[in-house]
Design a protein around this motif. Structure first.
Motif: not given
Length: 435
Positions: A42, A45, A50, A52, A143
């Motif tokens: 992933d 974070k 955010n 994403s 990550h």
């Protein structure tokens, strides 16, 4: 839940790149393994941002070829402005992805110091690189972006300072970015052995306004027992990147790692800076300034973890936001269990120069030990009208008064940069950005 991601290069292309650069087979395998991890891991974070939907993956070219510089006289004016051509004895210049110029003094060579581009280091100092490259400070599988970086490293620098060697003059590195299609997957690895000392200063410079590539930069600073590392940087890259910059320190017993960073890149950027104070009496003093402009989105996460007894962690972060720029300042001091007599202090302050600008300062103290001291301060606001009034009452215009207040606000970091040309460059960048 992890989501498989289609990456910009295949494992075969990664291996081909490694073979083209005559890297050891073990490093080619390392790259391919990292690419496989990147596909499954992933994104990080970062707190309160955010990412994403940020595109950290796609780019037009993994590597662009650029002409080297045969002499310092050939350097573009942007580089000449930060380099003292006559006195700087130890200098490396990377042009996009090409090692373009290097100068190392005989004194350092005779003392066993290694100061070379990362790909030469991978070939010629494989044992040292294998020992420290993403094994101690930053791990490949943290990550998606750390793994992607490990697979695609296409530039950077390796500094190795042997035991008891003290380098008096700063080592200087310039990353010149004059091709808008270039992507920068630079890896900076600084290893200071026991009782050594080094000052390292790097500058990122773009000579164009709009970029089309990616920036994924990882720095690892390893300070062994009683070593001292001062790390200075000015990042001034163009708009248009999606940038991830991770600078990490690892300090052992009685070691010291100090950071002075001017973070002026014009793109959306995630900055991570973690220093792990592993040994007793280890210290880190982190200072950074930034100016955000346009519609930039910026996240600055600074963490000092303290395992060592009597360790000391200091964080100072000052930022100025204008236009509709948005910034998050996460400052974390974490004293681990067993870190008795440790001290953790931090200060984060943000000035906003426009109604649409936003800043958020989040000081966090995590204390897992009783006998410690810790403190924090944070503020977000406009330029102090009392300060403006004081200056204007002495005949200074409002615009000039505001400029003076801003420079004073950012001065603690500017003053810490050890190379005058770099200090001057940061001052000029600040001047342009707040005008």
């Amino acid at each position: 839940m992890t989501v498989e991601t289609k990456l910009a290069l295949s494992a075969e292309e990664v291996r081909s790149f490694s073979q083209k650069h005559a890297e050891p087979a073990t490093f080619a395998d390392f790259r391919v393994s990292a690419m496989e991890k990147a596909a499954a891991l992933d994104l990080p974070k970062p707190d309160r941002t955010n990412i994403s939907k940020w595109n950290f993956i796609d780019f037009p070219n993994h590597t662009v070829e650029s002409a080297p510089f045969n002499s310092l006289e050939e350097l573009p004016v942007e580089v000449k402005s930060v380099v003292d051509i006559e006195t700087q004895e130890n200098l490396y210049i990377q042009r996009n992805n090409t090692p373009a110029f290097i100068k190392v003094s005989e004194e350092l060579i005779n003392k066993g110091v290694i100061f070379t581009d990362i790909q030469t280091a991978i070939r010629e100092h494989a044992d040292l690189v294998e020992k420290y490259f993403m094994t101690t400070a930053v791990k490949v599988d943290e990550h998606k972006l750390t793994a992607y970086h490990a697979a695609l490293v296409n530039g950077g620098i390796f500094v190795y300072v042997p035991r008891n060697v003290v380098i008096e003059a700063p080592l200087q590195v310039v990353f010149l970015n004059d091709d808008a299609e270039a992507s920068l997957f630079n890896h900076v690895l600084v290893v200071a052995e026991e009782s050594s000392a080094v000052t390292y200063v790097e500058t990122y410079i773009s000579t164009f306004d709009e970029a089309h590539g990616q920036v994924n930069v990882v720095t690892e600073v390893i300070a062994k027992d009683n070593a001292q590392v001062t790390f200075g940087a000015v990042d001034n890259l163009a708009h248009g990147y999606t940038a991830y910059v991770n600078r990490r320190g690892h300090a052992e017993r009685d070691a010291k790692i100090d950071w002075a960073l001017g973070l002026m890149t014009n793109s959306d950027t995630i900055y991570e800076n973690t220093t792990n104070l592993i040994g007793d009496n280890s210290t880190s003093d982190f200072k950074m300034v930034t100016v955000g402009s346009g519609d930039q989105k910026l996240n600055f996460t600074t963490l000092i973890r303290q395992w060592g007894k009597n360790s000391d962690g200091q964080i100072l972060k000052h930022g100025v936001m204008k236009d509709t720029a948005q910034s998050i300042f996460n400052g974390i001091g974490h004293i681990m269990h067993g870190g008795t007599k440790a001290n953790a202090e931090q200060e984060s302050r943000v000035l906003m120069l426009a109604e649409g600008a936003r800043g958020d300062a989040n000081p966090i103290l995590l204390i897992d030990e009783d006998d410690v001291t810790a403190g924090h301060a944070a503020s977000v606001g406009r330029v102090d009208p009392t300060q403006l009034y004081y200056l204007m009452s002495r005949g200074i215009s409002k615009a000039e008064a505001e400029r003076l207040v801003i420079h004073g606000f950012l001065a603690p970091v500017v003053a810490k940069l050890p190379i005058e040309g770099v200090k001057k460059q940061l001052t000029e960048v600040i001047e342009r950005k707040v005008r």
